[in-house]
Design an enzyme around this catalytic site. Structure first.
Site, PDB file in Angstrom:
ATOM      1  N   HIS A  89      13.429 -13.505 -28.642  1.00 28.55           N
ATOM      2  CA  HIS A  89      13.828 -13.713 -27.212  1.00 28.55           C
ATOM      3  C   HIS A  89      14.827 -12.790 -27.048  1.00 28.55           C
ATOM      4  O   HIS A  89      15.172 -12.294 -25.687  1.00 28.55           O
ATOM      5  CB  HIS A  89      14.500 -15.061 -27.163  1.00 28.55           C
ATOM      6  CG  HIS A  89      13.281 -16.214 -26.981  1.00 28.55           C
ATOM      7  ND1 HIS A  89      13.435 -17.450 -26.913  1.00 28.55           N
ATOM      8  CD2 HIS A  89      12.040 -15.929 -26.520  1.00 28.55           C
ATOM      9  CE1 HIS A  89      12.226 -18.091 -26.656  1.00 28.55           C
ATOM     10  NE2 HIS A  89      11.360 -17.423 -26.455  1.00 28.55           N
ATOM     11  N   TYR A  99      15.285 -20.872 -19.028  1.00 25.83           N
ATOM     12  CA  TYR A  99      14.874 -22.161 -19.870  1.00 25.83           C
ATOM     13  C   TYR A  99      14.457 -23.300 -18.784  1.00 25.83           C
ATOM     14  O   TYR A  99      13.552 -24.115 -19.176  1.00 25.83           O
ATOM     15  CB  TYR A  99      15.676 -22.744 -20.744  1.00 25.83           C
ATOM     16  CG  TYR A  99      15.643 -21.764 -22.087  1.00 25.83           C
ATOM     17  CD1 TYR A  99      14.903 -22.217 -23.216  1.00 25.83           C
ATOM     18  CD2 TYR A  99      16.357 -20.427 -22.175  1.00 25.83           C
ATOM     19  CE1 TYR A  99      14.597 -21.563 -24.209  1.00 25.83           C
ATOM     20  CE2 TYR A  99      16.447 -20.005 -23.199  1.00 25.83           C
ATOM     21  CZ  TYR A  99      15.583 -20.359 -24.470  1.00 25.83           C
ATOM     22  OH  TYR A  99      15.256 -19.658 -25.657  1.00 25.83           O
ATOM     23  N   GLU A 141      20.659 -17.466 -29.599  1.00 24.32           N
ATOM     24  CA  GLU A 141      20.572 -16.294 -28.875  1.00 24.32           C
ATOM     25  C   GLU A 141      21.853 -15.853 -28.340  1.00 24.32           C
ATOM     26  O   GLU A 141      22.164 -14.798 -28.316  1.00 24.32           O
ATOM     27  CB  GLU A 141      19.614 -16.366 -27.671  1.00 24.32           C
ATOM     28  CG  GLU A 141      18.080 -16.502 -28.218  1.00 24.32           C
ATOM     29  CD  GLU A 141      17.191 -17.402 -27.314  1.00 24.32           C
ATOM     30  OE1 GLU A 141      17.358 -17.291 -25.987  1.00 24.32           O
ATOM     31  OE2 GLU A 141      16.345 -17.776 -27.848  1.00 24.32           O
ATOM     32  N   ARG A 207       6.795  -4.177 -25.649  1.00 24.65           N
ATOM     33  CA  ARG A 207       6.477  -4.460 -26.958  1.00 24.65           C
ATOM     34  C   ARG A 207       7.602  -4.293 -28.278  1.00 24.65           C
ATOM     35  O   ARG A 207       8.509  -3.344 -27.763  1.00 24.65           O
ATOM     36  CB  ARG A 207       5.199  -3.672 -27.483  1.00 24.65           C
ATOM     37  CG  ARG A 207       3.840  -3.865 -26.579  1.00 24.65           C
ATOM     38  CD  ARG A 207       3.244  -5.308 -26.838  1.00 24.65           C
ATOM     39  NE  ARG A 207       1.934  -5.157 -25.933  1.00 24.65           N
ATOM     40  CZ  ARG A 207       2.033  -5.483 -24.417  1.00 24.65           C
ATOM     41  NH1 ARG A 207       3.118  -5.908 -23.893  1.00 24.65           N
ATOM     42  NH2 ARG A 207       0.993  -5.353 -23.792  1.00 24.65           N
ATOM     43  N   TYR A 209       8.667  -2.718 -31.761  1.00 30.62           N
ATOM     44  CA  TYR A 209       8.059  -1.752 -33.032  1.00 30.62           C
ATOM     45  C   TYR A 209       9.408  -1.835 -34.201  1.00 30.62           C
ATOM     46  O   TYR A 209      10.558  -1.767 -33.629  1.00 30.62           O
ATOM     47  CB  TYR A 209       8.432  -0.536 -32.268  1.00 30.62           C
ATOM     48  CG  TYR A 209       7.235  -0.295 -31.393  1.00 30.62           C
ATOM     49  CD1 TYR A 209       5.893  -0.098 -31.624  1.00 30.62           C
ATOM     50  CD2 TYR A 209       7.351  -0.696 -29.878  1.00 30.62           C
ATOM     51  CE1 TYR A 209       4.885   0.152 -30.755  1.00 30.62           C
ATOM     52  CE2 TYR A 209       6.211  -0.351 -29.115  1.00 30.62           C
ATOM     53  CZ  TYR A 209       4.956  -0.139 -29.516  1.00 30.62           C
ATOM     54  OH  TYR A 209       3.924  -0.132 -28.658  1.00 30.62           O
ATOM     55  N   THR A 285       6.002   0.094 -41.516  1.00 30.31           N
ATOM     56  CA  THR A 285       7.009   0.790 -40.832  1.00 30.31           C
ATOM     57  C   THR A 285       8.437   0.282 -41.206  1.00 30.31           C
ATOM     58  O   THR A 285       9.205   0.858 -41.703  1.00 30.31           O
ATOM     59  CB  THR A 285       6.975   0.678 -39.196  1.00 30.31           C
ATOM     60  OG1 THR A 285       6.522  -0.541 -38.924  1.00 30.31           O
ATOM     61  CG2 THR A 285       5.914   1.784 -38.795  1.00 30.31           C
ATOM     62  N   PHE A 398       3.078  -8.715 -36.712  1.00 32.06           N
ATOM     63  CA  PHE A 398       3.481  -8.011 -35.752  1.00 32.06           C
ATOM     64  C   PHE A 398       2.600  -8.895 -34.593  1.00 32.06           C
ATOM     65  O   PHE A 398       1.328  -9.068 -34.641  1.00 32.06           O
ATOM     66  CB  PHE A 398       2.585  -6.668 -35.899  1.00 32.06           C
ATOM     67  CG  PHE A 398       3.436  -5.592 -36.505  1.00 32.06           C
ATOM     68  CD1 PHE A 398       4.983  -5.869 -36.904  1.00 32.06           C
ATOM     69  CD2 PHE A 398       2.903  -4.481 -37.098  1.00 32.06           C
ATOM     70  CE1 PHE A 398       5.582  -4.979 -37.312  1.00 32.06           C
ATOM     71  CE2 PHE A 398       3.780  -3.449 -37.970  1.00 32.06           C
ATOM     72  CZ  PHE A 398       4.988  -3.804 -37.974  1.00 32.06           C
ATOM     73  N   GLY A 399       3.146  -9.296 -33.452  1.00 29.18           N
ATOM     74  CA  GLY A 399       2.398 -10.236 -32.534  1.00 29.18           C
ATOM     75  C   GLY A 399       3.108 -11.568 -32.633  1.00 29.18           C
ATOM     76  O   GLY A 399       3.960 -11.937 -33.658  1.00 29.18           O
TER      77      GLY A 399
HETATM   78  C1  HEM Z   1       8.194 -15.613 -27.577  1.00 23.73           C
HETATM   79  C2  HEM Z   1       8.818 -20.314 -28.238  1.00 23.73           C
HETATM   80  C3  HEM Z   1      11.485 -20.419 -23.595  1.00 23.73           C
HETATM   81  C4  HEM Z   1       9.754 -15.792 -22.958  1.00 23.73           C
HETATM   82  C5  HEM Z   1       8.195 -16.822 -28.064  1.00 23.73           C
HETATM   83  C6  HEM Z   1       7.254 -17.263 -29.141  1.00 23.73           C
HETATM   84  C7  HEM Z   1       7.802 -18.533 -29.390  1.00 23.73           C
HETATM   85  C8  HEM Z   1       8.502 -19.133 -28.231  1.00 23.73           C
HETATM   86  C9  HEM Z   1       6.942 -19.431 -30.468  1.00 23.73           C
HETATM   87  C10 HEM Z   1       6.592 -16.196 -30.030  1.00 23.73           C
HETATM   88  C11 HEM Z   1       7.569 -15.666 -31.250  1.00 23.73           C
HETATM   89  C12 HEM Z   1       6.865 -14.825 -31.925  1.00 23.73           C
HETATM   90  O1  HEM Z   1       6.368 -15.242 -33.008  1.00 23.73           O
HETATM   91  O2  HEM Z   1       6.807 -13.433 -31.733  1.00 23.73           O
HETATM   92  C13 HEM Z   1       9.568 -20.891 -26.994  1.00 23.73           C
HETATM   93  C14 HEM Z   1      10.276 -22.031 -26.772  1.00 23.73           C
HETATM   94  C15 HEM Z   1      10.745 -21.983 -25.489  1.00 23.73           C
HETATM   95  C16 HEM Z   1      10.786 -20.747 -25.097  1.00 23.73           C
HETATM   96  C17 HEM Z   1       9.867 -23.127 -27.606  1.00 23.73           C
HETATM   97  C18 HEM Z   1      11.643 -23.177 -25.078  1.00 23.73           C
HETATM   98  C19 HEM Z   1      12.056 -24.241 -25.573  1.00 23.73           C
HETATM   99  C20 HEM Z   1      11.276 -19.070 -23.368  1.00 23.73           C
HETATM  100  C21 HEM Z   1      11.693 -18.606 -22.188  1.00 23.73           C
HETATM  101  C22 HEM Z   1      11.256 -17.504 -21.688  1.00 23.73           C
HETATM  102  C23 HEM Z   1      10.231 -16.924 -22.854  1.00 23.73           C
HETATM  103  C24 HEM Z   1      12.814 -19.501 -21.269  1.00 23.73           C
HETATM  104  C25 HEM Z   1      11.591 -16.781 -20.731  1.00 23.73           C
HETATM  105  C26 HEM Z   1      11.144 -16.894 -19.430  1.00 23.73           C
HETATM  106  C27 HEM Z   1       9.096 -15.224 -24.000  1.00 23.73           C
HETATM  107  C28 HEM Z   1       8.454 -14.089 -24.250  1.00 23.73           C
HETATM  108  C29 HEM Z   1       8.135 -13.951 -25.484  1.00 23.73           C
HETATM  109  C30 HEM Z   1       7.957 -15.186 -26.120  1.00 23.73           C
HETATM  110  C31 HEM Z   1       8.409 -13.086 -23.024  1.00 23.73           C
HETATM  111  C32 HEM Z   1       7.348 -12.972 -26.112  1.00 23.73           C
HETATM  112  C33 HEM Z   1       5.980 -12.969 -26.540  1.00 23.73           C
HETATM  113  C34 HEM Z   1       4.879 -12.400 -25.335  1.00 23.73           C
HETATM  114  O3  HEM Z   1       5.186 -11.661 -24.346  1.00 23.73           O
HETATM  115  O4  HEM Z   1       3.798 -12.530 -25.954  1.00 23.73           O
HETATM  116  N1  HEM Z   1       8.719 -18.058 -27.445  1.00 23.73           N
HETATM  117  N2  HEM Z   1      10.190 -19.953 -25.830  1.00 23.73           N
HETATM  118  N3  HEM Z   1      10.606 -18.142 -23.797  1.00 23.73           N
HETATM  119  N4  HEM Z   1       9.013 -16.071 -25.149  1.00 23.73           N
HETATM  120 FE1  HEM Z   1       9.653 -18.017 -25.676  1.00 23.73          FE
END
Ligand code: HEM
Length: 408
Positions: A89, A99, A141, A207, A209, A285, A398-399
């Site tokens: 995040h 959130y 964060e 993404r 890297y 990497t 990755f991912g």
């Molecule tokens: C990624 C959980 C809130 C945006 C992730 C991942 C998890 C997660 C488990 C994957 C991490 C990884 O292994 O790479 C949560 C939980 C939340 C929360 C439990 C609330 C309690 C938010 C909020 C935002 C957000 C508020 C923004 C609107 C993202 C984005 C990713 C991400 C953009 C990257 C993954 C992608 O783009 O596919 N989050 N998240 N998340 N989260 Fe959250």
């Protein structure tokens, strides 16, 4: 911070039902959220992951795992799950206000899927659980932003490509420098940065890297692999590597690029124990970054390096790996190629899939793994068989990580 006893009871009673429905809840949640905020789908979330359902699985898995861990506490597991998400995040510049957006659409989806089962009492308990998780993430964060010396969410900067080098036929590395020549902020070996690019259809996709250089150099280097589309059993073409392919084809010396401050929790331990760095494919990497650092500081820990690849020609940073290991007297490298071509195997260059059965391995070793999930899972199993404790095994996926919440 823990759940109130009343909410704990309700979560315990409803977790099986919510857990069983979570596969329906999360896709609906994303659908609702993106309908109201198309800019999030276009400019923040990874639309490739959305198509493949990977992000849904990771989010659902993390919530279910967090709920389970409230009932049966294991602080180290909670920390491991939340730390990875918080770093991801932070690397995306997520801000506390967002959130509320996730909360609104997640709870609408829960009510829509579970219907009358969501009594006010059930809603209250899950609300408490959500905010417990959200507030913990927000606090983690905030600490990460502070430690990086940036305002909350202000992680983006423009850098310039100083160098573009082929590291194998389908990988290129980019050395990134600041626009004014000042050194870029330092990072810890193993960390990554986010890259954001405007794609031809107008979407800004992001993404991550891994940094593939040593932190002392004042610049950042990333290595990008061009990926081919794949075809599903029903004949649908699944595009891959939308951003990597864009960078591979369009980014050259002198170009500017939007990137973030480095984050990431896969970092080398300071403990004076042997190290085992194992990678497959482009998973090399972070290991190249770590080895560059270890070589530079003259680290004296025993280090075993393992790399697996399809062939020597596919192996990115192949020669650099050998040079780095030569610079570290206490390091040995073992390579496995599925295809050795016309070459004969050697003690240190073997044919087939990685196998650590006859490698020297101290049970106190800290192991770092990066590569496809099956590679990491089989090595993890083999390391545990060789008496390396699970808590000494660190990995980078990755991912989206659908492995950690599953309790591996
Ligand atoms: C990624 C959980 C809130 C945006 C992730 C991942 C998890 C997660 C488990 C994957 C991490 C990884 O292994 O790479 C949560 C939980 C939340 C929360 C439990 C609330 C309690 C938010 C909020 C935002 C957000 C508020 C923004 C609107 C993202 C984005 C990713 C991400 C953009 C990257 C993954 C992608 O783009 O596919 N989050 N998240 N998340 N989260 Fe959250």
């Amino acid at each position: 911070m823990t759940l109130s006893p009343e909410s704990k009871e309700v979560i315990a009673a409803t977790l099986p039902a919510v857990g069983a429905a979570i596969g329906d809840i999360t896709p609906l949640f994303y659908k609702k959220m993106f309908a109201e905020h198309p800019e999030l789908e276009r400019d923040l979330f990874n639309r490739g992951n959305q198509k493949q359902g990977e992000q849904q699985k990771a989010l659902a898995g993390s919530i279910a795992a967090f709920a389970t861990l409230q009932l049966d506490p294991d602080p180290a597991r909670v920390e491991a799950i939340l730390s990875r998400v918080a770093h991801k995040h932070a690397s995306l510049g997520i801000k506390p206000d967002e959130y509320w957006i996730v909360h609104k659409h997640l709870f609408e989806a829960i009510v829509e899927v579970l219907g009358a089962a969501v009594t006010p009492e059930v809603a209250k308990a899950w609300d408490e659980l959500y905010w417990l998780m959200a507030n913990t993430l927000i606090a983690l964060e905030a600490d990460l932003y502070k430690a990086a010396g940036v305002e909350v969410g202000e992680v983006w900067r423009t850098v310039r490509v100083a160098e573009r080098v082929y590291q194998s036929a389908d990988t290129v590395s980019f050395v990134l420098t600041s626009l004014d020549g000042a050194p870029l902020p330092t990072f810890r070996p193993g960390q990554y940065l986010s890259v954001g690019v405007k794609l031809p259809d107008g979407a800004r996709q992001i993404r991550q890297y891994s940094l593939s250089n040593a932190p002392s150099q004042g610049d950042w280097r990333i290595t990008v692999k061009r990926l081919a589309a794949s075809t599903s059993p029903d004949g649908t073409v699944i595009p891959a590597g939308e951003v990597s392919n864009f960078l591979f084809e369009n980014l050259f010396e002198g170009d500017e690029l939007q990137v973030t401050t480095p984050f990431g929790d896969l970092v080398l331990t300071d403990e004076d124990t042997p190290l085992f760095l194992a990678s497959a494919g482009i998973g090399c990497t972070p290991m190249i970054g770590m080895l560059s650092h270890l070589a530079e500081v003259g680290d004296q820990r025993p280090i075993s390096v393992l790399h697996a690849d399809r062939s020597a020609a596919n192996h990115a940073h192949r020669n650099e790996l050998s040079t780095l290991v030569e610079k570290i007297p206490s390091a040995d490298v073992y390579r496995w190629y599925e295809d050795l071509g016309a070459r004969q195997p050697l003690e240190t260059i073997r044919v087939g899939r990685a196998d650590i059965t006859d490698l020297p391995l101290d049970p106190k070793t800290h192991a770092y793994l990066c590569g496809p999930l099956p590679f990491m899972l089989s090595l993890r199993e083999a390391l545990i068989e060789r008496n390396v404790p699970a808590e000494n095994i660190h990995y980078e996926v990755f991912g989206p990580d659908s492995w950690a919440p599953a309790g591996a």
